[in-house]
Design a protein around this motif. Structure first.
Motif, PDB file in Angstrom:
ATOM      1  N   VAL A   1       0.839  -1.197   0.000  1.00 30.59           N
ATOM      2  CA  VAL A   1       0.000   0.000   0.000  1.00 30.59           C
ATOM      3  C   VAL A   1       0.880   1.254   0.000  1.00 30.59           C
ATOM      4  CG1 VAL A   1      -1.673   1.335   1.330  1.00 30.59           C
ATOM      5  CG2 VAL A   1      -1.950  -1.144   1.114  1.00 30.59           C
ATOM      6  N   MET A   2       1.934   1.247   0.826  1.00 26.66           N
ATOM      7  CA  MET A   2       2.844   2.396   0.880  1.00 26.66           C
ATOM      8  C   MET A   2       3.586   2.555  -0.450  1.00 26.66           C
ATOM      9  SD  MET A   2       2.537   3.887   3.815  1.00 26.66           S
ATOM     10  CE  MET A   2       0.782   3.481   3.701  1.00 26.66           C
ATOM     11  N   LEU A   3       3.935   1.450  -1.083  1.00 30.43           N
ATOM     12  CA  LEU A   3       4.592   1.517  -2.385  1.00 30.43           C
ATOM     13  C   LEU A   3       3.671   2.153  -3.419  1.00 30.43           C
ATOM     14  CD1 LEU A   3       6.768   0.840  -4.473  1.00 30.43           C
ATOM     15  CD2 LEU A   3       5.827  -1.481  -4.591  1.00 30.43           C
ATOM     16  N   ARG A   4       2.418   1.748  -3.436  1.00 30.39           N
ATOM     17  CA  ARG A   4       1.460   2.317  -4.384  1.00 30.39           C
ATOM     18  C   ARG A   4       1.270   3.810  -4.115  1.00 30.39           C
ATOM     19  NH1 ARG A   4      -1.965  -1.386  -3.987  1.00 30.39           N
ATOM     20  NH2 ARG A   4      -3.402  -0.489  -2.459  1.00 30.39           N
ATOM     21  N   ARG A   5       1.234   4.179  -2.851  1.00 29.69           N
ATOM     22  CA  ARG A   5       1.121   5.600  -2.491  1.00 29.69           C
ATOM     23  C   ARG A   5       2.316   6.399  -2.993  1.00 29.69           C
ATOM     24  NH1 ARG A   5       3.583   7.941   2.101  1.00 29.69           N
ATOM     25  NH2 ARG A   5       2.755  10.031   2.577  1.00 29.69           N
ATOM     26  N   ASN A   6       3.512   5.890  -2.767  1.00 32.98           N
ATOM     27  CA  ASN A   6       4.715   6.607  -3.201  1.00 32.98           C
ATOM     28  C   ASN A   6       4.813   6.680  -4.721  1.00 32.98           C
ATOM     29  OD1 ASN A   6       5.612   7.037  -0.553  1.00 32.98           O
ATOM     30  ND2 ASN A   6       6.601   5.038  -0.465  1.00 32.98           N
ATOM     31  N   ALA A   7       4.407   5.607  -5.393  1.00 31.79           N
ATOM     32  CA  ALA A   7       4.445   5.609  -6.857  1.00 31.79           C
ATOM     33  C   ALA A   7       3.518   6.691  -7.418  1.00 31.79           C
ATOM     34  CB  ALA A   7       4.044   4.234  -7.396  1.00 31.79           C
ATOM     35  N   LYS A   8       2.353   6.865  -6.812  1.00 29.72           N
ATOM     36  CA  LYS A   8       1.427   7.908  -7.263  1.00 29.72           C
ATOM     37  C   LYS A   8       2.023   9.294  -7.035  1.00 29.72           C
ATOM     38  CE  LYS A   8      -2.879   5.295  -6.675  1.00 29.72           C
ATOM     39  NZ  LYS A   8      -4.168   5.199  -5.925  1.00 29.72           N
TER      40      LYS A   8
ATOM     41  N   SER B   1      14.330  13.488  -4.259  1.00 31.40           N
ATOM     42  CA  SER B   1      12.876  13.426  -4.069  1.00 31.40           C
ATOM     43  C   SER B   1      12.509  12.437  -2.973  1.00 31.40           C
ATOM     44  CB  SER B   1      12.192  13.036  -5.383  1.00 31.40           C
ATOM     45  OG  SER B   1      12.655  11.782  -5.849  1.00 31.40           O
ATOM     46  N   THR B   2      13.309  11.378  -2.803  1.00 34.40           N
ATOM     47  CA  THR B   2      13.053  10.432  -1.718  1.00 34.40           C
ATOM     48  C   THR B   2      13.273  11.090  -0.373  1.00 34.40           C
ATOM     49  OG1 THR B   2      13.698   8.548  -3.085  1.00 34.40           O
ATOM     50  CG2 THR B   2      13.768   8.239  -0.708  1.00 34.40           C
ATOM     51  N   ALA B   3      14.378  11.830  -0.230  1.00 34.78           N
ATOM     52  CA  ALA B   3      14.657  12.518   1.032  1.00 34.78           C
ATOM     53  C   ALA B   3      13.549  13.503   1.374  1.00 34.78           C
ATOM     54  CB  ALA B   3      16.006  13.229   0.947  1.00 34.78           C
ATOM     55  N   VAL B   4      13.075  14.242   0.374  1.00 28.79           N
ATOM     56  CA  VAL B   4      12.009  15.216   0.605  1.00 28.79           C
ATOM     57  C   VAL B   4      10.709  14.508   0.998  1.00 28.79           C
ATOM     58  CG1 VAL B   4      10.546  16.950  -0.509  1.00 28.79           C
ATOM     59  CG2 VAL B   4      13.015  16.941  -0.913  1.00 28.79           C
ATOM     60  N   ALA B   5      10.385  13.416   0.305  1.00 31.95           N
ATOM     61  CA  ALA B   5       9.143  12.695   0.589  1.00 31.95           C
ATOM     62  C   ALA B   5       9.144  12.116   1.999  1.00 31.95           C
ATOM     63  CB  ALA B   5       8.946  11.583  -0.434  1.00 31.95           C
ATOM     64  N   VAL B   6      10.273  11.545   2.403  1.00 34.04           N
ATOM     65  CA  VAL B   6      10.364  10.972   3.747  1.00 34.04           C
ATOM     66  C   VAL B   6      10.215  12.060   4.799  1.00 34.04           C
ATOM     67  CG1 VAL B   6      11.909   9.821   5.374  1.00 34.04           C
ATOM     68  CG2 VAL B   6      11.770   9.025   3.022  1.00 34.04           C
ATOM     69  N   ASN B   7      10.907  13.172   4.602  1.00 35.58           N
ATOM     70  CA  ASN B   7      10.818  14.261   5.579  1.00 35.58           C
ATOM     71  C   ASN B   7       9.417  14.850   5.627  1.00 35.58           C
ATOM     72  OD1 ASN B   7      11.217  17.353   6.339  1.00 35.58           O
ATOM     73  ND2 ASN B   7      12.904  16.168   7.231  1.00 35.58           N
ATOM     74  N   SER B   8       8.773  14.964   4.465  1.00 37.55           N
ATOM     75  CA  SER B   8       7.406  15.491   4.434  1.00 37.55           C
ATOM     76  C   SER B   8       6.456  14.600   5.218  1.00 37.55           C
ATOM     77  CB  SER B   8       6.933  15.629   2.985  1.00 37.55           C
ATOM     78  OG  SER B   8       7.704  16.575   2.278  1.00 37.55           O
ATOM     79  N   ASP B   9       6.645  13.294   5.123  1.00 41.76           N
ATOM     80  CA  ASP B   9       5.814  12.377   5.905  1.00 41.76           C
ATOM     81  C   ASP B   9       5.936  12.672   7.394  1.00 41.76           C
ATOM     82  OD1 ASP B   9       4.864  11.086   3.692  1.00 41.76           O
ATOM     83  OD2 ASP B   9       6.134   9.313   3.901  1.00 41.76           O
ATOM     84  N   MET B  10       7.152  13.009   7.831  1.00 42.77           N
ATOM     85  CA  MET B  10       7.392  13.220   9.260  1.00 42.77           C
ATOM     86  C   MET B  10       6.922  14.588   9.722  1.00 42.77           C
ATOM     87  SD  MET B  10       8.586  10.300   9.851  1.00 42.77           S
ATOM     88  CE  MET B  10       8.799  10.574  11.597  1.00 42.77           C
ATOM     89  N   THR B  11       7.007  15.605   8.860  1.00 46.20           N
ATOM     90  CA  THR B  11       6.735  16.980   9.293  1.00 46.20           C
ATOM     91  C   THR B  11       5.310  17.450   9.027  1.00 46.20           C
ATOM     92  OG1 THR B  11       7.605  17.814   7.176  1.00 46.20           O
ATOM     93  CG2 THR B  11       9.147  17.670   9.022  1.00 46.20           C
TER      94      THR B  11
ATOM     95  N   VAL C   1      11.759   2.791   0.086  1.00 48.94           N
ATOM     96  CA  VAL C   1      12.919   2.090  -0.471  1.00 48.94           C
ATOM     97  C   VAL C   1      12.563   1.421  -1.794  1.00 48.94           C
ATOM     98  CG1 VAL C   1      14.506   0.144  -0.144  1.00 48.94           C
ATOM     99  CG2 VAL C   1      14.084   1.725   1.736  1.00 48.94           C
ATOM    100  N   VAL C   2      11.479   0.678  -1.815  1.00 50.29           N
ATOM    101  CA  VAL C   2      11.101  -0.051  -3.029  1.00 50.29           C
ATOM    102  C   VAL C   2      10.747   0.917  -4.154  1.00 50.29           C
ATOM    103  CG1 VAL C   2       9.493  -1.707  -4.013  1.00 50.29           C
ATOM    104  CG2 VAL C   2      10.344  -2.051  -1.699  1.00 50.29           C
ATOM    105  N   ALA C   3      10.038   2.001  -3.829  1.00 50.46           N
ATOM    106  CA  ALA C   3       9.690   2.979  -4.855  1.00 50.46           C
ATOM    107  C   ALA C   3      10.939   3.618  -5.448  1.00 50.46           C
ATOM    108  CB  ALA C   3       8.781   4.060  -4.269  1.00 50.46           C
ATOM    109  N   THR C   4      11.916   3.912  -4.596  1.00 49.85           N
ATOM    110  CA  THR C   4      13.157   4.520  -5.077  1.00 49.85           C
ATOM    111  C   THR C   4      13.930   3.552  -5.958  1.00 49.85           C
ATOM    112  OG1 THR C   4      13.304   5.858  -3.066  1.00 49.85           O
ATOM    113  CG2 THR C   4      15.306   5.644  -4.367  1.00 49.85           C
ATOM    114  N   VAL C   5      14.021   2.295  -5.549  1.00 46.70           N
ATOM    115  CA  VAL C   5      14.746   1.297  -6.335  1.00 46.70           C
ATOM    116  C   VAL C   5      14.069   1.085  -7.691  1.00 46.70           C
ATOM    117  CG1 VAL C   5      15.422  -1.133  -6.465  1.00 46.70           C
ATOM    118  CG2 VAL C   5      15.748   0.141  -4.338  1.00 46.70           C
ATOM    119  N   LEU C   6      12.759   1.015  -7.713  1.00 41.21           N
ATOM    120  CA  LEU C   6      12.047   0.836  -8.983  1.00 41.21           C
ATOM    121  C   LEU C   6      12.255   2.041  -9.904  1.00 41.21           C
ATOM    122  CD1 LEU C   6       8.684  -0.781  -7.800  1.00 41.21           C
ATOM    123  CD2 LEU C   6      10.624  -1.904  -8.914  1.00 41.21           C
TER     124      LEU C   6
END
Length: 249
Positions: free
Chosen positions: A9-16, A72-82, A104-109
């Motif tokens: 579910v989190m992967l699908r969210r990040n992909a969107k 974009s991964t760093a920004v997305a992770v931080n946005s989730d926290m803040t 992690v999986v979204a970034t690798v893909l």
């Protein structure tokens, strides 16, 4: 739901989120191709590397393709926290590990898509590797390990940042480091000081391993150093990210 289902579910969210952000798609997929065009066609003839420059540069550009999608991964992770989304996930009893695993999986893909596009363009412009099927498997394995390691370290950097803006800057060293490696020119053609830095920094053995595999002449010493660096980066990134996430969440 199981932890695996939560991760999907989190992967699908990040992909969107990635698909809706043209800048992240440009940085991850198109920027490495722009760099290839710039180095190969603008500067390629200025570098004497003993082989066709596109054959020399492609392994380093593959590594750059991994690095350019990290901000974009760093920004997305931080946005989730803040921005409070983690508090909503806690109320919904979403597995904490699933949130990070999804990133992690979204970034690798994304990395794999960027590398596939880059290699496809390289072939169009004359890339002629001598790699066997086994060598290509080695390339795929190293790229996958590198992507996972870089993703965990980037997530840790994103969690450590105070805001999404600073999180985007946190990944800049990972983007710049390949330029001070053997990605563009051989380390032995660099000046004193920079040459030693290029020889002993983590990305050079990774690039040289990719180069050896693609040339059909893999080096065991480079491969051991490359996988050791990837493993070390992955372990440090995972432990740092897990601790920071637990502390902040």
């Amino acid at each position: 739901m199981s932890a695996q289902s939560h991760s999907l579910v989190m992967l699908r969210r990040n992909a969107k989120h990635i698909a809706r952000n043209p800048i992240s798609v440009f940085n991850a997929v198109l920027m490495p191709i722009v760099l290839m065009l710039m180095f190969v066609y603008m500067f390629g003839e200025a570098f004497d590397v003993g082989v066709d420059y596109i054959d020399y540069a492609t392994p380093g550009l593959i590594l750059m393709a991994v690095c350019y999608g990290l901000s974009s991964t760093a920004v997305a992770v931080n946005s989730d926290m803040t921005k409070g989304i983690i508090n909503r996930f806690k109320v919904m009893h979403v597995s904490r590990g699933a949130v990070l695993n999804g990133h992690v999986v979204a970034t690798v893909l994304t990395n794999l898509v960027a590398i596939a596009a880059l290699v496809g363009v390289a072939f169009l412009f004359g890339f002629s590797p001598a790699a066997s099927a086994l060598d290509w498997l080695g390339v795929a394995g190293l790229v996958l390990v590198l992507g996972v390691a870089a993703s965990w370290l980037t997530i840790a950097l994103g969690l450590a940042a105070k805001s999404p803006e600073t999180a985007g800057l946190a990944s800049v060293p990972l983007v710049m480091l390949p330029f001070f490696s053997s990605a563009i020119v051989p380390a032995d053609k660099m000046g004193p000081g920079l040459r030693q830095f290029a020889e002993y920094q983590p990305f050079t053995p990774i690039i040289e391993t990719l180069r050896g595999l693609l040339n059909g002449t893999p080096s065991a010493s480079h491969a051991l150093a490359a996988f050791a660096w990837c493993l070390g980066i992955a372990v440090v990134g995972y432990l740092w990210a897990s601790r920071s996430f637990t502390k902040r969440a």
